[in-house]
Design a protein around this motif. Structure first.
Motif, PDB file in Angstrom:
ATOM      1  N   PHE A  54       0.700  -1.291   0.121  1.00  0.00           N
ATOM      2  CA  PHE A  54       0.084   0.109  -0.016  1.00  0.00           C
ATOM      3  C   PHE A  54       0.765   1.077  -0.053  1.00  0.00           C
ATOM      4  O   PHE A  54       1.782   1.308   0.945  1.00  0.00           O
ATOM      5  N   ASP A  55       0.810   2.167  -0.908  1.00  0.00           N
ATOM      6  CA  ASP A  55       1.308   3.664  -0.927  1.00  0.00           C
ATOM      7  C   ASP A  55       0.285   4.530  -0.263  1.00  0.00           C
ATOM      8  O   ASP A  55      -0.740   5.051  -0.817  1.00  0.00           O
ATOM      9  N   ALA A  56       0.592   4.925   1.101  1.00  0.00           N
ATOM     10  CA  ALA A  56      -0.286   5.981   1.482  1.00  0.00           C
ATOM     11  C   ALA A  56      -0.368   7.077   0.838  1.00  0.00           C
ATOM     12  O   ALA A  56      -1.722   7.694   0.985  1.00  0.00           O
ATOM     13  N   ALA A  57       0.886   7.790   0.241  1.00  0.00           N
ATOM     14  CA  ALA A  57       0.766   9.126  -0.348  1.00  0.00           C
ATOM     15  C   ALA A  57      -0.322   8.988  -1.383  1.00  0.00           C
ATOM     16  O   ALA A  57      -1.237  10.156  -1.556  1.00  0.00           O
ATOM     17  N   SER A  58      -0.588   8.164  -1.935  1.00  0.00           N
ATOM     18  CA  SER A  58      -1.413   8.098  -3.483  1.00  0.00           C
ATOM     19  C   SER A  58      -2.613   7.148  -3.094  1.00  0.00           C
ATOM     20  O   SER A  58      -3.756   7.409  -3.769  1.00  0.00           O
ATOM     21  N   GLY A  59      -2.847   6.332  -1.967  1.00  0.00           N
ATOM     22  CA  GLY A  59      -3.955   5.598  -1.618  1.00  0.00           C
ATOM     23  C   GLY A  59      -4.144   4.549  -2.524  1.00  0.00           C
ATOM     24  O   GLY A  59      -5.271   4.231  -2.901  1.00  0.00           O
ATOM     25  N   THR A  60      -3.046   4.103  -3.009  1.00  0.00           N
ATOM     26  CA  THR A  60      -3.063   2.906  -3.997  1.00  0.00           C
ATOM     27  C   THR A  60      -2.209   1.727  -3.498  1.00  0.00           C
ATOM     28  O   THR A  60      -1.440   1.740  -2.436  1.00  0.00           O
ATOM     29  N   GLY A  65       2.396  -4.982 -10.790  1.00  0.00           N
ATOM     30  CA  GLY A  65       3.311  -4.397 -11.037  1.00  0.00           C
ATOM     31  C   GLY A  65       3.071  -2.993 -11.241  1.00  0.00           C
ATOM     32  O   GLY A  65       3.748  -2.151 -11.637  1.00  0.00           O
ATOM     33  N   LYS A  66       1.853  -2.470 -10.958  1.00  0.00           N
ATOM     34  CA  LYS A  66       1.402  -1.036 -11.307  1.00  0.00           C
ATOM     35  C   LYS A  66       0.711  -0.768  -9.895  1.00  0.00           C
ATOM     36  O   LYS A  66       0.002  -1.647  -8.905  1.00  0.00           O
ATOM     37  N   LEU A  67       0.620   0.698  -9.388  1.00  0.00           N
ATOM     38  CA  LEU A  67      -0.122   1.134  -8.513  1.00  0.00           C
ATOM     39  C   LEU A  67      -1.603   1.349  -9.038  1.00  0.00           C
ATOM     40  O   LEU A  67      -1.804   1.996 -10.042  1.00  0.00           O
ATOM     41  N   ALA A  68      -2.498   0.803  -8.096  1.00  0.00           N
ATOM     42  CA  ALA A  68      -3.817   0.809  -8.359  1.00  0.00           C
ATOM     43  C   ALA A  68      -4.667   1.340  -7.369  1.00  0.00           C
ATOM     44  O   ALA A  68      -4.450   0.910  -6.275  1.00  0.00           O
ATOM     45  N   GLY A  69      -5.924   2.012  -7.736  1.00  0.00           N
ATOM     46  CA  GLY A  69      -6.564   2.587  -6.684  1.00  0.00           C
ATOM     47  C   GLY A  69      -7.919   1.663  -6.648  1.00  0.00           C
ATOM     48  O   GLY A  69      -8.109   0.933  -7.435  1.00  0.00           O
ATOM     49  N   PRO A  70      -8.767   1.856  -5.675  1.00  0.00           N
ATOM     50  CA  PRO A  70      -9.990   1.318  -5.732  1.00  0.00           C
ATOM     51  C   PRO A  70     -10.705   1.131  -6.791  1.00  0.00           C
ATOM     52  O   PRO A  70     -11.590   0.110  -7.098  1.00  0.00           O
ATOM     53  N   GLU A  71     -10.693   2.227  -7.608  1.00  0.00           N
ATOM     54  CA  GLU A  71     -11.636   2.230  -8.824  1.00  0.00           C
ATOM     55  C   GLU A  71     -11.145   1.064  -9.931  1.00  0.00           C
ATOM     56  O   GLU A  71     -11.940   0.500 -10.731  1.00  0.00           O
ATOM     57  N   LEU A  72      -9.732   0.612  -9.883  1.00  0.00           N
ATOM     58  CA  LEU A  72      -9.614  -0.391 -10.688  1.00  0.00           C
ATOM     59  C   LEU A  72     -10.289  -1.844 -10.255  1.00  0.00           C
ATOM     60  O   LEU A  72     -10.752  -2.562 -11.108  1.00  0.00           O
ATOM     61  N   PHE A  73     -10.648  -1.793  -8.941  1.00  0.00           N
ATOM     62  CA  PHE A  73     -11.379  -3.176  -8.808  1.00  0.00           C
ATOM     63  C   PHE A  73     -12.900  -2.755  -8.523  1.00  0.00           C
ATOM     64  O   PHE A  73     -13.725  -3.865  -8.199  1.00  0.00           O
ATOM     65  N   ARG A  74     -13.363  -1.972  -9.104  1.00  0.00           N
ATOM     66  CA  ARG A  74     -14.738  -1.677  -9.319  1.00  0.00           C
ATOM     67  C   ARG A  74     -15.752  -3.019  -9.915  1.00  0.00           C
ATOM     68  O   ARG A  74     -16.701  -3.097  -9.815  1.00  0.00           O
ATOM     69  N   SER A  75     -15.047  -3.479 -11.041  1.00  0.00           N
ATOM     70  CA  SER A  75     -15.642  -4.292 -11.718  1.00  0.00           C
ATOM     71  C   SER A  75     -15.909  -5.662 -10.857  1.00  0.00           C
ATOM     72  O   SER A  75     -16.640  -6.630 -11.398  1.00  0.00           O
TER      73      SER A  75
END
Length: 186
Positions: A54-60, A65-75
């Motif tokens: 978890f990257d606290a600065a970006s909330g991802t 291999g990539k930083l992902a936020g909650p929106e990526l997991f919407r599906s």
């Protein structure tokens, strides 16, 4: 997305199994009790370890291999679970636990004599007693229950999809108790 997440969770669970094998006394437990402890605690440890990704600065979170936020997991179709997991990771990450602290907490989660269906509870309790005793991590259990509910909901929507798409270890760990286990008497 469920398939992608199932693969990542399976990889993480495989690491948890290897960690468990290195815990003093774990391999001396019966195979039944090892399986009970792993089925009950593996997802808790995976969620615990997520704080490292978890990257606290970006909330991802680091995902594939990539930083992902909650929106990526919407599906996935379970926004409450996704939000809860991200909130948990954010809170745990803020504690800045060392690797030793995370390892101790992971061991406590795995060597829990309070797990149902253990055959040799006193033996597990002795192993657990060798560790510092911390309060029961109820939030992890709630997240794991929420995860299981969502897997079961996905299974109801896509009954054939679970067998075809998910890795065998993931299917076995998160199958409903009424389902026959692979390879056991049918």
């Amino acid at each position: 997305m469920w398939q992608r997440c199932a693969r990542r969770v399976t990889e993480a669970i495989e690491r948890v199994v290897e960690f468990a094998k290195r815990l003093r006394g774990f391999l001396q437990l019966s195979q039944h009790d090892q399986i009970v402890l792993l089925k009950a605690g593996a997802m808790e440890v995976v969620l615990l370890r997520m704080c490292r990704a978890f990257d606290a600065a970006s909330g991802t979170v680091l995902f594939e291999g990539k930083l992902a936020g909650p929106e990526l997991f919407r599906s996935l179709g379970c926004p409450e679970l996704v939000a809860s997991v991200f909130d948990f990771a954010r809170g745990l990450s803020a504690l800045r636990c060392s690797e030793s602290e995370l390892a101790l907490l992971s061991a406590l989660l795995l060597l829990n004599a309070g797990r149902p269906w253990l055959q040799d509870r006193p033996r597990v309790a002795r192993l657990q007693g060798q560790l510092d005793v911390l309060p029961a991590p109820g939030r992890l259990r709630a997240l794991c229950s929420q995860h299981l509910e969502q897997v079961q909901a996905f299974r109801r929507l896509h009954p054939a999809g679970v067998s075809a798409a998910f890795p065998p270890l993931y299917r076995e760990l998160f199958r409903e108790e009424a389902e026959p286990a692979a390879g056991r008497g049918r």
